[in-house]
Design a protein around this motif. Sequence first.
Motif, mmCIF file in Angstrom:
data_model
loop_
_atom_site.group_PDB
_atom_site.id
_atom_site.type_symbol
_atom_site.label_atom_id
_atom_site.label_comp_id
_atom_site.label_asym_id
_atom_site.label_seq_id
_atom_site.Cartn_x
_atom_site.Cartn_y
_atom_site.Cartn_z
ATOM 1 N N UNK A 3 64.657 67.333 116.310
ATOM 2 C CA UNK A 3 65.767 68.199 116.709
ATOM 3 C C UNK A 3 67.078 67.405 116.731
ATOM 4 N N UNK A 4 67.041 66.273 117.410
ATOM 5 C CA UNK A 4 68.258 65.493 117.618
ATOM 6 C C UNK A 4 68.828 64.937 116.299
ATOM 7 N N UNK A 5 67.941 64.420 115.455
ATOM 8 C CA UNK A 5 68.423 63.812 114.218
ATOM 9 C C UNK A 5 68.872 64.850 113.196
ATOM 10 N N UNK A 6 68.235 66.021 113.188
ATOM 11 C CA UNK A 6 68.694 67.084 112.281
ATOM 12 C C UNK A 6 70.110 67.518 112.665
ATOM 13 N N UNK A 7 70.369 67.643 113.969
ATOM 14 C CA UNK A 7 71.720 67.992 114.423
ATOM 15 C C UNK A 7 72.705 66.871 114.081
ATOM 16 N N UNK B 41 75.160 71.276 105.576
ATOM 17 C CA UNK B 41 75.256 71.147 107.031
ATOM 18 C C UNK B 41 74.671 72.377 107.731
ATOM 19 N N UNK B 42 74.931 73.559 107.192
ATOM 20 C CA UNK B 42 74.361 74.788 107.755
ATOM 21 C C UNK B 42 72.839 74.750 107.664
ATOM 22 N N UNK B 43 72.314 74.305 106.515
ATOM 23 C CA UNK B 43 70.865 74.206 106.348
ATOM 24 C C UNK B 43 70.255 73.228 107.354
ATOM 25 N N UNK B 44 70.945 72.129 107.629
ATOM 26 C CA UNK B 44 70.442 71.152 108.598
ATOM 27 C C UNK B 44 70.466 71.708 110.017
ATOM 28 N N UNK B 45 71.480 72.501 110.372
ATOM 29 C CA UNK B 45 71.516 73.110 111.694
ATOM 30 C C UNK B 45 70.375 74.114 111.861
ATOM 31 N N UNK B 46 70.095 74.865 110.802
ATOM 32 C CA UNK B 46 68.952 75.784 110.852
ATOM 33 C C UNK B 46 67.650 75.006 111.007
ATOM 34 N N UNK B 47 67.558 73.859 110.357
ATOM 35 C CA UNK B 47 66.376 73.010 110.495
ATOM 36 C C UNK B 47 66.240 72.492 111.928
ATOM 37 N N UNK B 48 67.365 72.107 112.538
ATOM 38 C CA UNK B 48 67.328 71.635 113.927
ATOM 39 C C UNK B 48 66.834 72.741 114.857
#
Length: 526
Positions: A452-456, A493-500
């Motif tokens: 969670x933390x690293x994806x954000x 960046x949007x894709x990474x936030x969804x991943x988080x």
Amino acid sequence: MKLPTDLVKMYKEIHGWVGIVSGLALFIAFYAGAVTMFEAPLQRWASPPSTLAQAPSLARTPELVATVLAAHPEAAKGYQIHLSIDSANPARMSWTSAEGEEAEHGGGTKHYASLAPDGSVQVVTSGPSEVAQFIDVLHQQVGLPFAHEIAMPIMGAIALLYTIALVSGLVVLLPSLVSDLFALRIGKNVKRMWLDVHNVLGLFSLPFHIIMALTAVVFAFHDQFYDAQGMVFGGRERGGSAAVSRAAAPPLPLAPVQLVERIRQQAPGFTPEVLVYGEGRGGVPSLRVQGSDARYGLRAPTYGMAGVDPATGDIISTDYMPGMQDGWSATVTSFFALHFGNFGGDAIRWSYFVLGLAGAFLFYTGNLLWVESRRKKERRAGAVEQTRATRILAALTAGVPLGCIAGISLTLAASKLLGESATYGLHSAIYYTVFLSMTAWALVRGAARAGVELAAAAALAMLAIPVVSFLVGSDWFDTAGLMLVDATAVALAIALMLSAHASWRRAHNGARDSVWSSSARTPQSA
């Protein structure tokens, strides 16, 4: 297709172990490789505006060359004339000065020259950003911070494992190929969903992955292949710069304007971009012309080249010349072109970019599946707690990919923010500091929390790219560069936030005995 159960089980084991050994390195190679599909616009985006006077016209280039050689005679050993000027090629003329060890390894100081309004020569050593070159090397060496001679054989071994993983994965998928071909079961069974995603990505991009695996082996053992060829067939000299061998003093070379016209007459579809002057055997002049032809694949990532007689403009060496190669040279070039995706224009480049990202995701999902399968085996064997090996592999699966993404993003942002101060060494230091820090964070925090933390954090690092563009100002980049680099960064960046967010839900709602659960007990020993 019906295959023996024991055979499928064996190949499943092979696929899993080979994948887990090579998957993390291949993620770095594919992600960095996807970024380098737009190396030229990326370099233009990252390179600071030149401080030189406006480049003289091509017609005035002989005056520029004469003035530079009078002031810097060492440049006569080899210099380049750039036919188009932009932030990636900020001067009409450039050359590299190197001594001793630098010269042996192709390094040195790059110089850029122009004519001041009063006709005097201007020379600077600050040129285009080196960040694109760094990311390309990262791709070539699968993220290994070693010397090229050491990293490439390791990359070759990983490519061979990659090939084994492709074959074994196909064998495993064959029995359920028809029923699972278009299956994507989204629901409570997360492992089943990831398996479906992994299978669909792997099967439909299989031709692309076969190309990448085979060409990577060719690149890794390129020197060994040519050494073996030389032993068997003799030392055929290929595609070097063309020297004009004459008993008497060679005639004066044609002016660049005349050379360009002669080349276009002989190769109508070829677009000359750079004239590379040098000295051949015996000190006679040599010239090769770099350029592109959209109809053919290219030997280098962005250009092909021809040896040219500098006195007449005749093309005299075509080993690397697109559309004019013999069968052997065209065959070798096809390996390079298939890997680089430098044929077919922007449509192929965007396709390779998407396939590169999908390939990186394929290796990520493969690691997820392996860790989940190992968890279930341990539970069936009576283990109450996850073993240390499983926890470490899960943490690396979170830390390595996200550390790679964040490291590349921040070193890209630094290239624009720091301008001329952002050297190749600094880009390397930024990337590996971020990469190793995030990997260590994942090992300390565990896969569930770190996921969670690293994806954000990676999403914020990605957003640093358009933020830096805004802070630097619009004079730095062109509109096309803004749309390509910054808009792509926002989308990722949007894709990474969804991943988080998805990782957070999994950590709180998933199985409590999973390494991906934040409520799982932390074992004291394995």
